[in-house]
Each structure stands twice: as C-alpha cells, then as structure tokens.
Scaffold this active site. Structure first.
Site, PDB file in Angstrom:
ATOM      1  N   LYS A   1     -18.067 -23.931   1.709  1.00 27.66           N
ATOM      2  CA  LYS A   1     -19.009 -24.248   2.772  1.00 27.66           C
ATOM      3  C   LYS A   1     -18.389 -23.921   4.130  1.00 27.66           C
ATOM      4  O   LYS A   1     -17.174 -24.011   4.309  1.00 27.66           O
ATOM      5  CB  LYS A   1     -19.332 -25.752   2.769  1.00 27.66           C
ATOM      6  CG  LYS A   1     -20.067 -26.296   1.564  1.00 27.66           C
ATOM      7  CD  LYS A   1     -20.216 -27.807   1.703  1.00 27.66           C
ATOM      8  CE  LYS A   1     -20.881 -28.443   0.490  1.00 27.66           C
ATOM      9  NZ  LYS A   1     -22.324 -28.148   0.444  1.00 27.66           N
TER      10      LYS A   1
ATOM     11  N   ARG B   1     -25.651 -30.184 -10.078  1.00 31.03           N
ATOM     12  CA  ARG B   1     -26.480 -30.035 -11.283  1.00 31.03           C
ATOM     13  C   ARG B   1     -25.616 -29.802 -12.521  1.00 31.03           C
ATOM     14  O   ARG B   1     -26.028 -30.124 -13.640  1.00 31.03           O
ATOM     15  CB  ARG B   1     -27.497 -28.920 -11.085  1.00 31.03           C
ATOM     16  CG  ARG B   1     -26.938 -27.522 -10.960  1.00 31.03           C
ATOM     17  CD  ARG B   1     -27.857 -26.568 -10.232  1.00 31.03           C
ATOM     18  NE  ARG B   1     -27.948 -26.898  -8.821  1.00 31.03           N
ATOM     19  CZ  ARG B   1     -28.684 -26.211  -7.942  1.00 31.03           C
ATOM     20  NH1 ARG B   1     -29.391 -25.173  -8.350  1.00 31.03           N
ATOM     21  NH2 ARG B   1     -28.696 -26.550  -6.673  1.00 31.03           N
TER      22      ARG B   1
END
Length: 505
Positions: A279, A353
């Site tokens: 990020k 996920r």
C-alpha cells in the site's frame, strides 16, 4: 528484549443507575434531556428542587442558539446551593438513535466528574432507554498511551430518573453491556500493532472467554499447517509474528439439539501493509484496525451469556499480519484452502478474503451450523458505493437473514444496506489456474463477496463489509475519532433478539 504482553481487562465504564423519583440532593451537576416537544414532565419538580425555572432557562438558551437536536448541549452555572451546574441536552424527536446520541453527549460533558443526575422524559420505552445507556458508554470511550496530559477520566456515575417510582434498571444494564461490546471492539482496533499481533489477539480472546463463560481453542502456525488452513498461513508468511485461528463457543443454559446454531467468522488482520502488493503510506495509516471484524466477534461473544442469548454461537477469528518480506506470499501463487478449494493470488492486498475463506470452509465442513455470518473491513470499494459513516455493506444468500440483520442494524445504530450478488460477475473472478482469483477488475465489493460465497456452501450466509463505517473522522454522535468497532453492537443486538434465526432457510 521480550515484547510486553499486557493482560486484558474489561474497561472502566461509567456506572449508569436508575433512580426512582427525584433524588433529594443529587450530584453537583444536573442534566435535563430536552426533546423537540419540550422539557420532560419531571422538569417542573426538578426546577423547584434546584430553585430554577427550567422553562425560562430553556427559553433563554434557545434565544442564544440552543436547539433540542440530538446531542446539542448548553450549560448554565448556578451560583449558590449544592448543585452548581445545569446542562440541557437535546434528544431530537426521542427515537432510540437520538437518545443514544444524547447519552453520548452527556458522557463527553461528564468527563472528569464524579456523578451526573439526569432527568429524562417519561414514557421512554425499553429500547429507547437501552439506547440512552449505550450512548453513555460509547461517548465515554477513551484510549491513550499518553504519559503527559492523558485527559480527563470517564464520568464515574450517571444517575437517571424520570421522576416516577418505576424501576428501569434492567434496560440500563442491558444498554451498558451492549455499549461495552462497542467499547471493547474499539479498544481492540485502536491498540497499536507494535503490541497487537495474532498471538496478542488470541491471548485477549482467551482471557475474555475465561471472564464470560466461553470455551476457547487456538490453532498456532504448526496446527494450522497440519490441518490445512492454507489461506491464513499464506497471508501470515511474510511476518515474523505467526498467524492464529481462534475459536470461541457459547452454549446457552438448557440448549438442545434443536437450539439454533450460528457461526460468526471475523477478519483478524492485525496489521495490513498490503504485503508485496504494498500500500502507499497514506493507505497504510489506520491499518491497525483491519482486525475490526475479528475484534467485533470477540466482543460480541463476550456479552452473550450476560444478555441471555438463546442461540448457540461459535466465533471464528482468522488472525494474521500481512507483511512484505522474503518469505511473503506472491502474486500468481496458488493457495489451497481448508477443505481443498484453490485460489490464484492476483493481489496480496486482497488478503482478508483469503483468511475468511478458511474460516468459512471450516464452519461448513466441521460445524454444520444453521447460519453463517462473516464480518470484515474488507474492501475500499464499499466506501465508494456507500460513502462513509452511514451504512455498512450487507450481502446475503437468504432474504430472511438479510432482513433480520438489517433490523438489528437499525436498532443498534450500525445500519446496513443490502448489496447484490449477481451471478453474471462470477466470470470476473474465474481463472484457468485455480477455482478462482482473489482480486479482479470491476465492482470490488461484489466480486469479493462472490469469492467468499463459494466457501459458504449451501448454508444460509451473510457477508458484512463494514469498511464504510469502521473509521470516524470526528467525535460525533456515539463515535470518537478513529476506529468505531463496527459490527459488535449490530451482532450482539441480532443474536440477543428473541428470534434471531426466524424465517431463515
């Protein structure tokens, strides 16, 4: 030097006490809760007790800009007598939400004070009075590691009365416990990741389990490998602080084989750098709260026995730290999840996920519940769809489950908006290499939900993507600046309702 691991304790909350009738003396500060319809019925007697015409005081404050909108405040000093101050607090139209906001405003004003005597309107129903107590707790939230000027402590006691001889302590007690779940989830999310790692989260869950009558089991990295939890292991590979899988079990007194069984699965990413798909710095700030879903599951389980929930509940927390290193998992890796389903990695920053998939697969194969709900700060895309601090995203394969959760969202103040699960988008996560990919172009929150749906099997399932309500930019309503602990009050409200699984299946 060994890293410090502090023992967790329930936070010190304000005591919220019901007073039948007006107190003879009361606290030095009296609070009068004002709705759009005006002063509470007990205001006349309270004014006589204080030597103040509260009607005229309200008129004077309105002339200088005070309105009874929820959470608005106006303080008035008294120059003589035991009572030294009166606070007017707006309660809007008297809904549960507005009373929750009023309670939070009172808590903020009360910092550093030993006690407040609070006069509310008569006729407040159980849900509204509970919400008021929730607000008092939530508005009191504080977390600091300051050694200089740490701020004022929470108000010691809030005494509540409507002037009647009724006893409403049960509703206040319930509100304090529900509010406490939100506080605990915020405390988990706000704890810096220099202290909080997967082992820390497992230790806190174990301590709370001992405090609240839960069974607990923790998988370390060796047991995760032996049992085939490939998603949790992959995400945690890049960190020197190994992953954990935490199971908490609540069984109500008198449970039978016919007692409904719910499994909650929480994302517990204790820090998210994005892994090798790193990020930017701006996006990495606040990622200590990427375990909000897991923290909310722990907080929810801790309240069920005290609130008398009549469903069996298992909480599964999938905990890992997503870091870049020479051992980190890579784009194009293929992961084999618990139970055997495979995923081709396209983005190591779509890690939530991957850990949730293991939890869902374990729930389906080993637990066979009636209902599964997973909760996570999963995607930035849900904030694009729903904005910030209004609604969390709700995906569900069962209409009754969606309705029950949405109802709990309205009651708790953590509102949900149902999103679609169109089969047409399945092709966006298809790949010839594995059963699916973990990231693709297109509607990001929907494709993430479709990815998870495959792991829920045929069991009624809901996915809560709460990134949109996980971070408050300001002290406003029942929130303080920073992590909101999203999901804890919602799930607690749902699971302790009379029939949380009604109509499902």
């Amino acid at each position: 030097m060994a890293r410090r691991t502090s023992k967790f304790a329930f936070p010190t909350l304000p005591a919220v006490h019901w007073q039948p009738g007006l107190p003879v003396h009361g606290a030095p500060t009296w609070v009068v809760v004002v709705g759009e319809s005006g002063l509470p019925a007990a205001a006349k007697d309270a004014g006589e007790r204080l030597g103040v015409d509260l009607g005229r005081l309200l008129e004077a404050q309105q002339a200088t800009g005070f309105t009874p909108t929820a959470g608005a405040t106006a303080a008035y000093p008294l120059l003589s007598g035991e009572v030294t101050e009166i606070l007017l607090v707006g309660a809007g139209d008297g809904t549960a939400q507005d009373l929750r906001h009023a309670g939070a405003a009172i808590a903020r004003f009360g910092r550093g004070k030993d006690e407040l005597t609070t006069v509310v309107a008569d006729g407040i129903d159980d849900a509204e009075l509970q919400a008021f107590a929730e607000g008092v707790v939530l508005g009191s939230f504080t977390y600091t590691l300051k050694t200089v000027d740490p701020g004022k402590p929470v108000v010691g006691r809030v005494t509540v009365t409507d002037g009647s001889d009724d006893d409403r302590q049960i509703e206040l007690d319930r509100g304090v416990v529900v509010g406490r779940t939100g506080w605990l989830a915020r405390q988990f999310a706000t704890t810096p990741s220099s202290e909080k790692d997967p082992a820390w989260l497992a230790a806190r869950a174990t301590e709370l389990a001992a405090e609240t009558g839960l069974e607990v089991k923790v998988w370390d990295e060796k047991q995760l490998a032996a049992d085939g939890f490939g998603g949790i292991l992959a995400v945690g590979k890049g960190s020197t602080r190994p992953p954990r899988f935490i199971r908490l079990d609540y069984v109500p007194v008198g449970a039978t084989d016919d007692t409904p069984y719910v499994v909650l699965v929480g994302k517990g990413i204790t820090y998210d750098t994005g892994g090798l798909s790193l990020k930017p710095r701006e996006s990495m700030v606040s990622m200590k709260r990427d375990m909000t879903g897991g923290g909310s599951v722990i907080a929810t389980l801790s309240a069920l026995r005290e609130l008398g929930a009549q469903v069996r509940v298992t909480g599964l927390i999938c905990a890992a730290e997503n870091m870049p290193s020479g051992t980190a998992y890579r784009p194009d890796d293929v992961i084999r999840h618990y139970g055997g389903r495979t995923t081709e990695v396209k983005n190591t920053d779509a890690e939530g996920r991957l850990v949730l998939a293991d939890g869902l697969a374990y729930a389906v194969q080993d637990l066979e519940p009636d209902v599964i709900v997973d909760v996570a700060t999963l995607t930035g895309a849900i904030k694009v769809s729903l904005g910030s601090m209004l609604y969390g995203g709700l995906f569900a394969t069962d209409d009754a489950l969606a309705d029950n959760l949405a109802d709990a969202g309205r009651v708790s103040g953590e509102r949900l908006w149902r999103m679609p699960l169109p089969e047409e988008y399945q092709e966006l996560i298809a790949t010839p290499i594995a059963d699916s990919v973990n990231s693709s172009k297109g509607p990001g929150s929907i494709t993430a939900a479709l990815f998870l749906k495959a792991f829920a099997g045929d069991i009624p399932w809901a996915h809560l993507d709460l990134s949109s309500i996980a971070e408050s930019p300001t002290d406003r309503f029942e929130y303080t600046t920073g992590a909101t602990g999203a999901g804890a009050r919602l799930l607690t409200t749902w699971l302790t309702s009379p029939t949380p699984t009604a109509g499902i299946g």
